[in-house]
Design an enzyme around this catalytic site. Structure first.
Site, PDB file in Angstrom:
ATOM      1  N   LYS A  40       0.815  -1.219   0.000  1.00 27.29           N
ATOM      2  CA  LYS A  40       0.000   0.000   0.000  1.00 27.29           C
ATOM      3  C   LYS A  40       0.847   1.267   0.000  1.00 27.29           C
ATOM      4  O   LYS A  40       0.466   2.267  -0.608  1.00 27.29           O
ATOM      5  CB  LYS A  40      -0.944   0.011   1.200  1.00 27.29           C
ATOM      6  N   THR A  41       1.995   1.255   0.699  1.00 27.07           N
ATOM      7  CA  THR A  41       2.833   2.453   0.742  1.00 27.07           C
ATOM      8  C   THR A  41       3.340   2.796  -0.651  1.00 27.07           C
ATOM      9  O   THR A  41       3.381   3.970  -1.049  1.00 27.07           O
ATOM     10  CB  THR A  41       4.020   2.254   1.705  1.00 27.07           C
ATOM     11  N   ASP A 220      -3.706   7.814   4.724  1.00 25.55           N
ATOM     12  CA  ASP A 220      -3.118   6.488   4.867  1.00 25.55           C
ATOM     13  C   ASP A 220      -3.543   5.891   6.211  1.00 25.55           C
ATOM     14  O   ASP A 220      -3.861   6.624   7.153  1.00 25.55           O
ATOM     15  CB  ASP A 220      -1.587   6.611   4.798  1.00 25.55           C
ATOM     16  N   GLU A 221      -3.567   4.584   6.310  1.00 28.08           N
ATOM     17  CA  GLU A 221      -3.956   3.884   7.556  1.00 28.08           C
ATOM     18  C   GLU A 221      -5.308   4.391   8.062  1.00 28.08           C
ATOM     19  O   GLU A 221      -5.495   4.667   9.248  1.00 28.08           O
ATOM     20  CB  GLU A 221      -2.883   4.063   8.645  1.00 28.08           C
ATOM     21  N   GLN A 251      -7.313  -4.676  10.025  1.00 24.41           N
ATOM     22  CA  GLN A 251      -6.182  -4.312  10.880  1.00 24.41           C
ATOM     23  C   GLN A 251      -6.511  -3.119  11.788  1.00 24.41           C
ATOM     24  O   GLN A 251      -5.616  -2.415  12.243  1.00 24.41           O
ATOM     25  CB  GLN A 251      -4.946  -3.996  10.029  1.00 24.41           C
ATOM     26  N   ARG A 626       2.246 -11.017  10.291  1.00 26.84           N
ATOM     27  CA  ARG A 626       3.620 -10.494  10.381  1.00 26.84           C
ATOM     28  C   ARG A 626       4.619 -11.558   9.923  1.00 26.84           C
ATOM     29  O   ARG A 626       5.771 -11.251   9.625  1.00 26.84           O
ATOM     30  CB  ARG A 626       3.980 -10.104  11.821  1.00 26.84           C
TER      31      ARG A 626
END
Length: 756
Positions: A40-41, A220-221, A251, A626
């Protein structure tokens, strides 16, 4: 930048089709549902550069906000690598944008441009001046509740404020706080979001200026946004603005900080015409890991839905490891990591995850013993925590009433009217006339005020009572059956003792006021500190309730601490195992992950229901995703809880994973996941789908029936047979132990659970 074969700039060619679709999207509002490890970044930074480079958008007309300074810097740096002009776009955190806004327009809310931003300690100090007669703990809780009210964009007169704090006086205290804050000319963190919204709503010219400036607004986020931040986003968006948010509803794990998952779930409703693009290609984890993680979060109702697909082929099945208790859990983790490190020499491949900071103790102890280098992320190492140092100082003074360091630390904590001068007088008296500090304190006590004398006597009585508990242990308490509702760390008395030395430790920490002192720091930190103290109590349960037991306990701790001191120099750079809570893992990745404490009541917590349980599932999903190469789930049959070894059942989340997606290590509990009963010698239980035999009818027990025993834990009936003395019941427990008893003489230790 050169164009590729398809006529696209080379920086777009490296994107997958969904990523490219998200970058090239314009017009309608866009929600990018970006799964874990989906890049996504790269998408958001490439989109910023593409708008500037290909659409010739003025960089100053782009606003992109996120939640950490690190993320904002990374976004800016990566966008500039594609087009240097991206450095002129406004890439900030929400709070940084709010501060920038108020420096320029704060005068419209009575603020000078030179205002200071108050941190938590500053706001508590300001509120303490208003709540002069209130206990410090209540002041801190009120400050915390005011911060939460601002997260939800609630003012003192808002009818919904009772949902934050139901006390009638809270509304008045909040109003007084706001009035006092206005007089100082400063702001707190909540004001950095709330006040810009208020100004934009009251000043149409300012709102028009911003809506005309920002043609593109990106977040973002977005799953971490709170209500106030959504209100700010709404006020900044003009009719022609292009709005793009990036996030993952699976998340959203920061509800305790005010994050509201509904912001992302309801985004399409709040911004009509929204298009959704799902980034479902995962570049981090193997397919088996993603299957296990997704199968749990798929049980949530509050989600928009997506299916992660692994771009990496192969991979081991995640391992579900059943262990007898938490000591075996720590041993398993240490052995697994040490054996792997012998081959790769890389400790940093590994992360051990747990639900609460207090759970790090067992791993720290075992890793120190074995010389495994580790770091604790997000908190101090266990014995470095203030509340643990306080408890150990009390225990040290109980053992040695001449311990000046321990005495100085604890005699006036919590405050008992014994300032540094009075404490120094006691120490000097002890040095002059000998004896211990308790005797010196009583000799000089007549010189003090009534308050100081009372405080000193209360402290000394706590120590005397602690010593009495060691010298005259109470009679062994009768064994109890499994409680219907296990007590939690939020019980009124704060700590719960159990067996052995834990009785003394819990009494000392509780009666001294240290438990309450640390619990009342604030709602989040206070509970964490109390959990740490409870874990110390749990550790003490392994030692005898005697002076010798206490000395052995303290010696064990000091040896651990000395090993820790020596190991600090031996750890090679960052090549260490990571010990970390699930909440702190967001945004991180590790080659090998061990998720521990996966039992009901531990993870998920037993008090979680509805939306809170769904957030616990998301937390499980975050931890599992993770892992890059290997994933282990650990579940214990017995865990020390409140100073007593108690049987626990596997986490609900483990039952939600398709068992064909797991490798099972150890002995699975009877009936786990509806699996077929194992053969004799491999575990407990047989099918109960049969008619009752005559022996079973006479015994009152039947084959397959589940039960619990105080000493042996959970088990099931294997068979019931007649004998000369009556029906004999054969039971197999989850530990593998078998036991036979006469049905009429089984004693009070047995509890029937259900007929299956």
């Amino acid at each position: 930048m050169s164009a590729g074969a398809e006529g696209l700039p080379s920086y777009l060619e490296i994107l997958n089709p969904e990523q490219r679709q998200a970058v090239l999207h314009t017009g309608k509002p866009l929600l990018i549902l970006a799964g874990a490890g989906s890049g996504k970044t790269r998408v958001i930074t490439t989109k910023i550069a593409w708008l500037i480079r290909e659409r010739e958008l003025n960089p100053r007309s782009i606003l992109a906000v996120t939640f950490t300074n690190k993320a904002a810097r990374e976004m800016a740096e990566r966008a500039r690598l594609i087009d240097e002009r991206a450095g002129d776009a406004m890439l900030r955190t929400f709070h940084s944008f709010g501060a920038w806004f108020l420096r320029r327009y704060g005068n419209l809310a009575g603020l000078d441009s030179g205002f200071v931003i108050y941190d938590n300690d500053d706001t508590i100090s300001l509120l303490a001046a208003i709540m002069d007669d209130f206990p410090r703990a209540e002041v801190k809780q009120t400050a915390y509740n005011i911060a939460r009210a601002k997260d939800y964009f609630l003012s003192p007169d808002d009818p919904a404020l009772s949902g934050i704090d139901h006390r009638k006086k809270f509304r008045s205290l909040y109003a007084q706080y706001e009035e006092r804050m206005a007089r100082t000319g400063n702001v707190d963190f909540g004001d950095l979001i709330k006040k810009p919204v208020e100004i934009l709503r009251k000043e149409p010219d300012v709102a028009r200026r911003f809506r005309e400036r920002f043609a593109v607004i990106m977040v973002d986020e977005y799953q971490d946004a709170n209500v106030a931040q959504f209100e700010l986003l709404k006020e900044l968006c003009g009719p022609g603005a292009y709005v793009c948010v990036v996030g993952d509803d699976d998340q959203s794990i920061y509800r305790f900080r005010g994050a509201e998952v509904k912001n992302i779930l309801e985004f399409p409703d709040r911004f009509p015409g929204t298009e959704i693009i799902r980034l479902e290609r995962n570049y981090r984890s193997t397919a088996p890991i993603l299957r296990a993680a997704s199968s749990v979060v798929d049980h949530n109702r509050g989600r928009l839905g997506k299916t992660l697909r692994a771009e990496r082929s192969g991979g081991k099945l995640p391992a579900l490891v059943f262990l007898p208790d938490q000591d075996e859990e720590a041993d398993f983790c240490a052995t697994l990591i040490a054996n792997a490190a012998e081959k790769t020499a890389s400790w940093s491949d590994w992360a051990v995850m747990y639900r609460t900071n207090a759970q790090s103790l067992g791993f720290e102890t075992e890793f120190l013993r074995r010389g495994i280098p580790y770091k604790v992320v997000g908190s101090l190492k266990f014995y470095e925590r203030e509340e643990i140092k306080d408890a150990l100082a009390l225990l040290s003074f109980l053992v040695n009433p001449r311990d000046e360091v321990a005495f100085r630390r604890m005699v006036n904590k919590p405050a008992r009217g014994l300032g540094p001068v009075k404490v120094e007088r006691i120490v000097a008296e002890c040095a002059l006339r000998g004896g211990d500090l308790a005797g010196a304190a009583r000799r000089v006590a007549p010189e003090y005020s009534a308050k100081a004398r009372s405080g000193l006597e209360a402290f000394l009585k706590v120590i005397e009572d602690g010593r009495a508990a060691l010298e005259k242990p109470p009679a062994e308490t009768a064994k109890t059956k499994v409680p219907k509702k296990r007590r939690t760390a939020r019980d009124r008395e704060g700590l719960v003792s159990g067996e052995g030395l834990s009785i003394c430790v819990a009494q000392l920490v509780r009666d001294s006021g240290i438990a309450e002192y640390h619990q009342m720091q604030d709602e989040v930190a206070g509970n964490q500190r109390l959990n740490n103290l409870q874990e110390l109590v749990n550790a003490a349960s392994l030692y005898a309730l005697s002076g010798e037991g206490l000395l052995e306990f303290l010696e064990h701790i000091e040896l651990d601490r000395s090993i820790e001191d020596r190991s600090k120099d031996s750890a090679a750079g960052n090549n260490t195992v990571t010990l970390i809570t699930f909440h702190n893992t967001k945004g991180l990745e590790y080659r090998r992950v061990i998720m521990t404490g996966l039992e009901q009541g531990v993870f998920p917590r037993e008090d979680k229901r509805g939306e809170e349980l769904e957030e616990e599932r998301r937390l499980f999903y975050v931890g599992a995703t993770r892992a890059m190469d290997e994933l282990y789930f650990c579940s214990c049959a017995v865990r020390r809880i409140f100073g007593r070894s108690m049987p626990v059942e596997p986490s609900l989340f483990l039952r939600e994973i398709d068992k064909s997606s797991l490798r099972i290590i150890g002995k699975a509990p009877y009936g786990f996941g509806g699996a077929a009963s194992p053969a004799r010698g491999q575990g407990c239980g047989e099918s109960s789908g049969h008619r009752k035999s005559g022996a079973e009818s006479r015994a009152g027990w039947r084959r397959g029936e589940r039960l619990f025993h105080d000493d042996y834990g959970y088990g099931s009936v294997l068979e019931v047979q007649d004998s000369e003395k009556g029906p004999v019941v054969r039971v197999c427990f989850e530990t593998g132990k078998e036991l036979r008893f006469l049905s009429g003489h089984q004693g009070s230790g047995f509890v029937k659970i259900s007929d299956e």
